[in-house]
Enzyme design. Structure first.
Site, short mmCIF file in Angstrom:
data_model
loop_
_atom_site.label_atom_id
_atom_site.label_comp_id
_atom_site.label_asym_id
_atom_site.label_seq_id
_atom_site.Cartn_x
_atom_site.Cartn_y
_atom_site.Cartn_z
N GLU A 75 -5.19 -8.72 1.33
CA GLU A 75 -5.80 -8.34 2.61
C GLU A 75 -7.28 -8.10 2.40
OE1 GLU A 75 -4.19 -4.96 4.74
OE2 GLU A 75 -2.14 -5.58 4.33
N GLU A 105 0.80 -1.23 0.00
CA GLU A 105 0.00 0.00 0.00
C GLU A 105 0.83 1.28 0.00
OE1 GLU A 105 -2.98 -0.04 3.06
OE2 GLU A 105 -3.84 -1.92 2.40
C1 FCB Z 1 -4.27 -1.93 5.68
C2 FCB Z 1 -2.87 -2.24 6.16
C3 FCB Z 1 -2.82 -3.26 7.25
C4 FCB Z 1 -3.96 -3.12 8.25
C5 FCB Z 1 -5.28 -2.99 7.53
C6 FCB Z 1 -6.47 -2.86 8.45
O1 FCB Z 1 -4.30 -0.66 5.13
O2 FCB Z 1 -2.08 -2.72 5.09
O3 FCB Z 1 -1.56 -3.17 7.87
O4 FCB Z 1 -3.72 -2.09 9.11
O5 FCB Z 1 -5.26 -1.91 6.66
#
Ligand code: FCB
Length: 457
Positions: free
Chosen positions: A362, A167
């Site tokens: 994620e 990110e």
């Molecule tokens: C993302 C991050 C991760 C976590 C989630 C909730 O942006 O990559 O580390 O904090 O959000």
């Protein structure tokens, strides 16, 4: 019973974490300070002054955590390497004791048949590199490539999938734009210089890793699933297009098409002369990718408010754009729950860019879990199960519509340090008692175990 929603054979199931959020052991074995150590100690930056000093103590408890992963049937585990463990000053000779930890972790994963997926940078920049200018400084990109090679030299024989950055939008816009994340600077020119040097760092590292023989090279972005609040409003459509540019195209275009989007460059020229962009950089950033990681949590709805353009935006470049408050159900982060946003996002990326295999690196949700009471060893997190179930159906729908999506990694394996929110937001499928470090799989973990076993819902 036959699963009603079945994923393709070979679909990869796993979970994700990040070094600073779980490892603790902030001073062990020669680790140097990172920008998150500094930031979390700066009054008012992180909820209740929480830090990652101890976190889940995963650095010492990884054997137990790997055993839990195996119990749940995870096939892959995405973790990040802490740069300040490997190079305490962000440059120069490596600290072998830092590498030893990841060596042991990778062996433990292989011992349980779990595929390691390495992320080289999940936000914990060595503080000394920030002191020399941080990501707005071109040199940081070069240091990153050296660090990547050093980690690969130790783990490359046992790790197949290498992700450069997690990110970079957050690193640049939250770290240097609105200051919500480390290092907490607020400077629009620095924000866009950081975007570029993060991408350049990715490209330089990617090139070097490729030369060293890496077969699966990836990067993880958190694209905005951005939509106009009113699809019939020209102002809202323009706002959505601009946010798409600042959040998505500014990364995807150079990565996958080899050039920055003209309209975005024109838009940011009010902040920067883009002198950081040198001949040949876009070619470096355009290093071929084998895997594109997608992190998705919630959609974004925006409206155009040109009359409000004088006020500050949510982050640099968004002046005159209103980010709508969520409607309907939200998670404990206040993030809107809308699985269909994920399907639309995946289809859009697959449609607008050259084909690259995708993976959800994620997805998950924070909820205020209830632990204890009558059922001492159970965490009945039905809301998290429902969130995950909805999003897995959305992923399945995207696959059914032809998106090449290879796997799903839940965020997160463990409750952990949620950046500016500290420990008060719980994203884990495994509950962590921060007093005792006791782990208890939540109902969602047991549910996920069953999903993996059936390869479906
Ligand atoms: C993302 C991050 C991760 C976590 C989630 C909730 O942006 O990559 O580390 O904090 O959000």
């Amino acid at each position: 019973m036959e699963a009603s929603v079945r994923f393709p054979d070979g679909f990869l199931w796993g979970a994700a974490t990040a070094a600073y959020q779980i490892e603790g052991a902030a001073h062990d074995d020669g680790r140097g300070p990172s920008i998150w150590d500094t930031f979390s100690r700066t009054p008012g930056k992180v909820h209740a002054g929480h830090t990652g000093d101890v976190a889940c103590d995963h650095y010492h408890r990884y054997p137990q955590d790997v055993a839990l992963m195996a119990e749940l049937g995870l096939q892959a585990y995405r973790f990040s390497v802490s740069w300040p463990r490997i190079q305490p000053d962000g440059a120069g000779p490596v600290n072998p004791r830092g590498l030893d930890f990841y060596d042991r972790l990778v062996d433990a994963l292989h011992g349980r048949g779990i595929d390691p997926i390495v992320t080289l940078y999940h936000w914990d920049l060595p503080q000394s590199l920030e002191d020399r200018g941080g990501w707005p400084n071109r040199e940081t990109a070069e240091r990153f490539a050296e660090y990547a090679v050093a980690v690969h030299a130790r783990l490359g024989d046992r790790v197949g999938t290498w992700t450069t950055l997690n990110e970079p939008w957050c690193s640049a816009y939250l770290g240097y734009g609105n200051g919500v994340h480390a290092p907490g600077r607020q400077d629009p020119a620095d924000t866009f210089a950081a975007v570029h040097h993060l991408l350049l760092g990715h490209g330089l590292a990617g090139r070097a890793l490729r030369a060293a023989g890496v077969d699966t090279l990836g990067i993880t972005l958190n694209p905005a699933a951005v939509f106009p609040a009113d699809p019939d409003s020209a102002a809202d459509l323009a706002a959505a297009h601009l946010v798409d540019g600042l959040h998505n195209r500014i990364f995807y275009d150079p990565l996958l098409l080899g050039r920055y989007p003209e309209d975005v460059l024109a838009h940011i020229d009010r902040f920067t002369d883009t002198a950081f962009l040198q001949d040949g950089d876009e070619k470096i950033i355009n290093e071929p990718l084998d895997l594109l990681g997608i992190n998705y949590y919630a959609p974004t709805y925006v409206a155009g408010r040109p009359d409000a353009a004088g006020g500050g935006g949510a982050y640099p470049g968004t002046e005159g754009i209103e980010f709508k408050a969520p409607t309907g159900p939200v998670t404990d982060m206040g993030w809107m729950i809308e699985p269909a946003g994920l399907t639309r996002l995946l289809e859009r990326i697959a449609r607008d860019y050259p084909p690259v295999p995708l993976m959800i690196t994620e997805n998950g949700a924070a909820f205020a879990d209830k632990f204890g009471g009558d059922e001492r060893d159970r965490v009945p997190d039905a809301d998290r199960i429902s969130y995950l179930d909805g999003h897995l159906r959305a992923v399945h729908e995207a696959i059914a519509r032809g998106v090449d999506l290879r796997g799903y990694l839940v965020w997160s394996l463990l409750d952990n340090f949620e950046w500016a929110e500290g420990y008060r937001k719980r994203f884990g499928i495994i509950h962590v008692d921060y007093q005792t470090q006791r782990r208890v799989p939540k109902d969602s973990a047991l549910w996920y175990q069953d999903v993996i076993r059936r390869n479906g819902l």
